[in-house]
Design an enzyme around this catalytic site. Structure first.
Site, mmCIF file in Angstrom:
data_model
loop_
_atom_site.group_PDB
_atom_site.id
_atom_site.type_symbol
_atom_site.label_atom_id
_atom_site.label_comp_id
_atom_site.label_asym_id
_atom_site.label_seq_id
_atom_site.Cartn_x
_atom_site.Cartn_y
_atom_site.Cartn_z
ATOM 1 N N ASN A 109 72.927 -68.622 -26.405
ATOM 2 C CA ASN A 109 71.473 -68.462 -26.539
ATOM 3 C C ASN A 109 70.707 -69.457 -25.679
ATOM 4 O OD1 ASN A 109 72.329 -66.619 -28.361
ATOM 5 N ND2 ASN A 109 71.534 -67.649 -30.185
ATOM 6 N N THR A 154 31.334 -49.068 -0.006
ATOM 7 C CA THR A 154 31.302 -49.135 -1.467
ATOM 8 C C THR A 154 31.327 -47.671 -1.897
ATOM 9 O OG1 THR A 154 28.888 -49.085 -1.579
ATOM 10 C CG2 THR A 154 29.888 -51.258 -1.499
ATOM 11 N N HIS A 155 31.995 -47.398 -2.981
ATOM 12 C CA HIS A 155 32.190 -46.005 -3.446
ATOM 13 C C HIS A 155 32.849 -45.143 -2.364
ATOM 14 C CE1 HIS A 155 29.202 -47.060 -6.598
ATOM 15 N NE2 HIS A 155 28.636 -47.714 -5.593
ATOM 16 N N SER A 276 58.427 -35.601 8.646
ATOM 17 C CA SER A 276 58.544 -34.566 7.627
ATOM 18 C C SER A 276 59.727 -33.676 8.003
ATOM 19 C CB SER A 276 57.259 -33.738 7.586
ATOM 20 O OG SER A 276 57.525 -32.445 7.074
ATOM 21 N N LYS A 282 54.286 -34.234 11.810
ATOM 22 C CA LYS A 282 53.875 -35.246 10.831
ATOM 23 C C LYS A 282 54.455 -36.624 11.065
ATOM 24 C CE LYS A 282 52.019 -34.872 7.326
ATOM 25 N NZ LYS A 282 52.135 -34.347 5.975
ATOM 26 N N ASN A 284 54.295 -39.862 8.550
ATOM 27 C CA ASN A 284 53.771 -40.196 7.221
ATOM 28 C C ASN A 284 53.807 -41.691 6.925
ATOM 29 O OD1 ASN A 284 53.375 -37.457 6.644
ATOM 30 N ND2 ASN A 284 55.511 -37.234 5.993
ATOM 31 N N GLU A 289 52.838 -45.788 0.969
ATOM 32 C CA GLU A 289 52.826 -44.969 -0.249
ATOM 33 C C GLU A 289 53.821 -45.484 -1.278
ATOM 34 O OE1 GLU A 289 52.003 -40.451 0.909
ATOM 35 O OE2 GLU A 289 53.448 -41.396 2.225
ATOM 36 N N TYR A 316 66.718 -66.345 -31.744
ATOM 37 C CA TYR A 316 67.295 -65.383 -30.797
ATOM 38 C C TYR A 316 67.603 -64.057 -31.494
ATOM 39 C CZ TYR A 316 70.303 -63.104 -27.421
ATOM 40 O OH TYR A 316 70.824 -62.190 -26.551
ATOM 41 N N GLN A 321 68.154 -59.553 -24.646
ATOM 42 C CA GLN A 321 68.983 -59.201 -23.495
ATOM 43 C C GLN A 321 68.253 -58.186 -22.596
ATOM 44 O OE1 GLN A 321 73.320 -58.859 -23.882
ATOM 45 N NE2 GLN A 321 73.064 -56.679 -23.521
ATOM 46 N N LYS A 324 66.245 -58.821 -18.864
ATOM 47 C CA LYS A 324 66.768 -59.042 -17.514
ATOM 48 C C LYS A 324 66.560 -57.917 -16.509
ATOM 49 C CE LYS A 324 70.322 -61.239 -19.603
ATOM 50 N NZ LYS A 324 69.394 -61.670 -20.635
HETATM 51 N N1 ARG Z 1 73.890 -61.444 -22.951
HETATM 52 C C1 ARG Z 1 73.031 -62.123 -23.869
HETATM 53 C C2 ARG Z 1 71.581 -62.044 -23.399
HETATM 54 O O1 ARG Z 1 71.382 -61.712 -22.320
HETATM 55 C C3 ARG Z 1 73.448 -63.561 -23.964
HETATM 56 C C4 ARG Z 1 73.194 -64.204 -25.285
HETATM 57 C C5 ARG Z 1 73.961 -63.525 -26.355
HETATM 58 N N2 ARG Z 1 73.988 -64.262 -27.554
HETATM 59 C C6 ARG Z 1 74.499 -63.746 -28.649
HETATM 60 N N3 ARG Z 1 74.571 -64.490 -29.656
HETATM 61 N N4 ARG Z 1 74.940 -62.525 -28.706
HETATM 62 O O2 ARG Z 1 70.673 -62.322 -24.122
#
Ligand code: ARG
Length: 465
Positions: A109, A154-155, A276, A282, A284, A289, A316, A321, A324
């Site tokens: 954690n 503007t606009h 295109s 074309k 593009n 975009e 925690y 998780q 990420k």
């Molecule tokens: N893979 C977990 C995360 O990204 C790591 C921590 C997990 N801790 C646990 N007690 N299961 O948060």
């Protein structure tokens, strides 16, 4: 066998293994995970929690694993759950049971919080560098086009003539605040959270300041529950990233419009456009975009993380998780967007004459005519009314102010003199806007001067120590 399997009587269901694993995406934290572990091991040794010999073996093992991952020889197995366990398992396999001492006084954690902070600090610096590059490009475009005039809108209706560099400098100052936001959020990411343990701290005599120093952190977190449970520093980053994407997206929208046949203000380079599959003629503006399109997913990651966090009790929870993938994707998207955008700007061709012609067309100088009458002593509201009538009369005759003689002007007000013919020239209109921050050449040069000072200062901040 799992590293945590002691209390379990059954092995993990295969589907659950896959469902709970984060290894597929968190393997990108390996460098920072190993860096953090080495600092932790050095501290365990210094605090006499493990012996110098054990520390040396663990450190050596970790360095070898680092080399294997870098060389693409490391086998990642979902059964390892996450990058932290994958490395620890490999370490124990490599150096034997002494590898199991690495996790003394530590939990995944606090480990995962440390890893993300280390990683995000590095990435934030790279992104700030990319912002400076883009700003530099805009400043040089501004300097090289000092006598290019466009209609300001503007606009999305022609409003008043402005210098093209004034338009570019608007984005330089937006990006200045973007840089400051990242810098500010960096300060709160720069906090060392290892030592919080699972949530309560640890009974081992650890030295958190030592670890912070080894890893280059400026602060040590003050509360172990907070350390393992909050991801506000990621929310801040995603919010800063979203604002950058908003700015890029608006600029992209303008480039798309400017490159259309209807406007024809710029030509995007062949290398930064696509064709295109059906319409041979074309070309593009797909890069612009896509940056505009990708901004949406970065905003999504911000809202996604807020939703993940909102109902979590301390401390925690595995939900965390989910922090990420959004973060990684936002970083990748932002970096690529900044880089390609800068390249696209650098290579585009500016159609100076077409811009000027558009600025001269229609009635972009109407405010100058109203201002002229106002300086002759009549209230601005009246001047506005008279000028409005002139616009209407011109429209009936399909002409512009530039087509009018002094006698024509005098029909609307006796206050008009010979000099009105100069006032309606777009160059004069622009160069009269001498207020601080305005569009006159003098004011824009001042903006460039200020921006160059800021760029120097931010560059120094990035390359400190
Ligand atoms: N893979 C977990 C995360 O990204 C790591 C921590 C997990 N801790 C646990 N007690 N299961 O948060």
């Amino acid at each position: 066998m799992k590293l945590w399997s002691g209390r379990f009587k059954k092995s993990t269901n295969k589907l659950v293994e896959e469902f709970t694993s984060s290894l597929l995406f968190d393997h990108r934290l390996y460098k920072h995970d190993i860096k953090g572990s080495i600092a932790h091991v050095k501290m365990l040794n210094k605090c006499k929690i493990i012996s110098p010999d054990e520390a040396a073996k663990i450190e050596e093992g970790l360095s070898e694993i680092y080399g294997e991952i870098e060389a693409g020889k490391f086998v990642f197995d979902v059964a390892d759950e996450d990058i932290h366990m994958a490395i620890e398992r490999a370490l124990i396999e490599k150096i034997g049971p002494v590898g199991g001492k690495l996790h003394t006084a530590r939990s995944r954690n606090d480990q995962v919080s440390l890893d993300i902070r280390l990683y995000l600090k590095d990435e934030s610096m790279l992104i700030m560098e990319l912002i400076l590059n883009l700003q530099r490009e805009l400043v040089s475009l501004a300097k090289n086009n000092m006598n290019t005039i466009i209609p300001g809108y503007t606009h999305l209706q022609r409003a008043q003539p402005i210098l093209l560099p004034h338009h570019f400098m608007a984005y330089v100052f937006m990006l200045k605040r973007d840089f400051e936001r990242l810098k500010d959020c960096y300060l709160r990411t720069d906090v060392m959270t290892l030592g919080a343990g699972a949530l309560a701290g640890t009974s081992f005599p650890i030295d958190r300041e030592y670890v912070a120093k080894k890893l280059g952190f400026s602060h040590v977190s003050e509360n172990s529950i907070d350390s393992v449970s909050d991801r506000d520093f990621i929310v801040e980053f995603l919010s800063a990233a979203s604002i950058i994407m908003v700015h890029l997206s608006r600029f992209c929208e303008e480039l798309i419009i400017w490159s259309s046949s209807e406007f024809n203000f710029i030509k995007l380079d062949d290398a930064f456009t696509t064709g295109s599959s059906i319409m041979p003629q074309k070309k593009n503006p797909d890069v612009a975009e896509l940056i505009r399109g990708k901004s949406g997913r970065v905003f999504g990651h911000l809202v996604g993380l807020l939703a993940t966090l909102k109902g979590l009790p301390m401390a925690y929870n595995r939900d965390l998780q989910e922090d990420k993938e959004g973060l990684f994707d936002a970083i990748d998207t932002l970096k690529l967007s900044l880089e390609t955008f800068t390249g696209m700007l650098k290579s585009m061709k500016i159609e100076k004459d077409k811009m000027k012609k558009a600025a001269e067309g229609e009635f972009a100088n109407a405010t100058d005519v109203a201002d002229y009458l106002t300086t002759k002593g009549i209230p601005f509201r009246e001047a506005h009314e008279i000028t409005g009538k002139m616009v209407a009369s011109c429209m009936d005759k399909s002409c512009y102010f530039g087509d009018m003689s002094l006698a024509d002007f005098k029909k609307f007000s006796p206050l008009f003199d010979e000099d009105i013919l100069d006032v309606i020239e777009v160059e004069n209109s622009v160069n009269k806007k001498t207020s601080f921050g305005g569009t006159s050449t003098k004011s824009v040069k001042k903006q460039i001067e200020i921006a160059e000072m800021i760029l120097k200062k931010e560059k120094n901040w990035l390359s400190r120590d």
